[in-house]
Design a protein around this motif. Sequence first.
Motif, PDB file in Angstrom:
ATOM      1  N   SER A  29       0.862  -1.188   0.000  1.00  0.00           N
ATOM      2  CA  SER A  29       0.000   0.000   0.000  1.00  0.00           C
ATOM      3  C   SER A  29       0.899   1.238   0.000  1.00  0.00           C
ATOM      4  CB  SER A  29      -0.888   0.014   1.239  1.00  0.00           C
ATOM      5  OG  SER A  29      -0.095   0.247   2.399  1.00  0.00           O
ATOM      6  N   ASP A  30       0.310   2.381  -0.306  1.00  0.00           N
ATOM      7  CA  ASP A  30       1.070   3.630  -0.279  1.00  0.00           C
ATOM      8  C   ASP A  30       1.603   3.901   1.130  1.00  0.00           C
ATOM      9  OD1 ASP A  30       1.949   6.099  -1.715  1.00  0.00           O
ATOM     10  OD2 ASP A  30       0.693   7.041  -0.183  1.00  0.00           O
ATOM     11  N   GLN A  32       2.424   1.672   3.409  1.00  0.00           N
ATOM     12  CA  GLN A  32       3.558   0.784   3.640  1.00  0.00           C
ATOM     13  C   GLN A  32       4.802   1.279   2.906  1.00  0.00           C
ATOM     14  OE1 GLN A  32       1.475  -2.748   2.286  1.00  0.00           O
ATOM     15  NE2 GLN A  32       1.613  -3.653   4.349  1.00  0.00           N
TER      16      GLN A  32
END
Length: 166
Positions: A29-30, A32
């Motif tokens: 994800s962004d 992460q």
Amino acid sequence: MDPKPHFETLARYNRWANRRLYEAAASLSDAQFREDRGAFFGSLRGTLNHILVADRVWLERIEGYGPKPSSLDEILHDDFAGLRAAREAEDERLLRVVASIPVDRFDSTLSYRSMAGTSHELPFGQILTHVFNHQTHHRGQAHTLVSQFGLDAPSVDFVYFLLNPQ
């Protein structure tokens, strides 16, 4: 021995390893991608940007032109998609640069200034070795960061490239 084929192989390996790593990282994800995990450059975003920064710094020194980042922790691309596209372009640039190097240059000296302005002279072939070694070093850190999120980080060992260089 002509060192050029060796460096051309390292440039192809470099592209192969980066593609594998970015393919795995694309699942994050962004949040992460940006999360500070305590790595030397904090996050995967910081680490992958640093690798790109260093390549641009060295290729500008080698070619005498090109993008010249202002700091080693500069964020050249804030988003993963932009960074991935820039990585692909830089890997292709590195392949072109290595292919264009005359054989006699490998035994020459590269004069350059550090980012702090200090003058240095080092053997060109060893500098080019450093470019690839530096990527391997930080790609290993990025590999660990991808693994910390529970993803199967791909093997990017050189021997696996040699066995299957697609």
